[in-house]
Write an enzyme that holds these catalytic residues in place. Structure first.
Site, PDB file in Angstrom:
ATOM      1  N   HIS A   1       1.854   4.462  -2.961  1.00 19.75           N
ATOM      2  CA  HIS A   1       1.971   5.915  -2.834  1.00 19.75           C
ATOM      3  C   HIS A   1       3.343   6.384  -3.309  1.00 19.75           C
ATOM      4  CE1 HIS A   1      -1.740   6.419  -0.673  1.00 19.75           C
ATOM      5  NE2 HIS A   1      -1.365   5.690   0.351  1.00 19.75           N
TER       6      HIS A   1
ATOM      7  N   HIS B   1       0.838  -1.212   0.000  1.00 17.98           N
ATOM      8  CA  HIS B   1       0.000   0.000   0.000  1.00 17.98           C
ATOM      9  C   HIS B   1       0.870   1.258   0.000  1.00 17.98           C
ATOM     10  CE1 HIS B   1      -3.618   2.384   1.394  1.00 17.98           C
ATOM     11  NE2 HIS B   1      -2.625   3.190   1.730  1.00 17.98           N
ATOM     12  N   GLU B   2       1.840   1.305   0.894  1.00 14.33           N
ATOM     13  CA  GLU B   2       2.695   2.496   0.997  1.00 14.33           C
ATOM     14  C   GLU B   2       3.624   2.626  -0.200  1.00 14.33           C
ATOM     15  OE1 GLU B   2       2.027   4.734   3.082  1.00 14.33           O
ATOM     16  OE2 GLU B   2       0.605   3.488   4.170  1.00 14.33           O
TER      17      GLU B   2
END
Length: 279
Positions: free
Chosen positions: A44, A40-41
């Site tokens: 980004h 998820h990170e």
């Protein structure tokens, strides 16, 4: 990708939680959550890297993660939206991968259900309109299209406070003994408090970056009183527009560009002077 992996910082408490998971038989579940949060990170961070953003670090915390950027609100809104949604979008292909793996011996139906549950939980949780979650960041980015930067920040913070208050109330009365939920809520309250404490710093960094990086933006005219101070005028600066402040003095209409006020704010320390006294 190698440069992004070098920016990953794992909180020391995570290793303790991993050890506890090994003792209690939850090792596989903790590893699942760790992988989901990491991807998820990285979603980004990868999008930010593609857009040329300055990435400070990718923090993996006991209750989630955070991709920290050295950007302060002067990137285009469409870029910020892309960076924000690139984290949640990773959950779609992760869940698709689990449906593929469940047909193979290495991935049981129990693993599949657990993986889907954690993916959906993290996805829905991150979409809550609470800063600094992705939902809160997305609301802030969209508000800056219609409101000045500072008003957008105040709106986002107020909304975050109200939603988090409701979430806290619900957790205490509906799930009073859910330790993980209580820990996450405490974590969010701490971060929201830190956001509020640093609100003036974030605003000053926004103005400073705006002064440092001059780009062509659509012009917005705002009518003010001649007695309006430089500091007050700066609070009405828009993210994606260059503001020209108009006031009437002795029957003459005068326009002051925001670049001139930014110089007065930072270079000559005239932030408390009224606009009609700015040379």
């Amino acid at each position: 990708m190698i440069s992004l992996f070098r920016k990953i910082k794992i909180h020391p408490l995570f290793w303790m939680i991993l050890g506890i998971g090994g003792i209690t038989g939850l090792f596989k579940e903790i590893i699942m959550v760790f992988v989901i949060v990491l991807i998820h990170e990285l979603g980004h961070a990868f999008m930010a890297h593609r857009l040329g953003w300055r990435i400070r670090q990718i923090s993996l915390l006991p209750f989630g993660g955070m991709a920290e950027m050295d950007e302060y609100g002067n990137r285009p809104v469409k870029e910020e939206i892309l960076v924000t949604i690139s984290g949640p979008l990773q959950h779609i292909w992760l869940m698709g991968l689990s449906y593929l793996l469940v047909t193979m011996p290495v991935w049981s139906a129990g693993d599949h259900r657990m993986f889907l549950f954690h993916n959906m939980t993290i996805l829905l949780f991150n979409c809550l309109p609470i800063m600094p979650l992705d939902g809160g960041k997305l609301i802030f980015s969209l508000k800056t299209l219609f409101l000045p930067f500072q008003k957008s920040y105040q709106f986002s913070f107020t909304l975050s406070f109200m939603v988090l208050l409701g979430l806290t109330y619900g957790s205490l009365f509906l799930l009073p003994f859910h330790l993980n939920l209580i820990s996450i809520i405490i974590f969010l309250w701490i971060h929201l408090y830190l956001e509020w404490k640093q609100r003036h710093y974030h605003f000053l960094r926004f103005l400073l970056e705006r002064k440092r990086i001059q780009v062509k933006r659509p012009i917005k005219y705002i009518r003010v009183l001649p007695s309006t101070t430089v500091s007050e005028a700066m609070k009405r600066v828009y993210r994606e527009k260059s503001v020209v402040f108009l006031y009437t003095l002795d029957s003459l209409e005068v326009g002051v560009q925001e670049e001139r006020l930014l110089r007065a704010f930072f270079e000559t320390n005239n932030k408390h002077l009224p606009l009609h006294k700015i040379a």
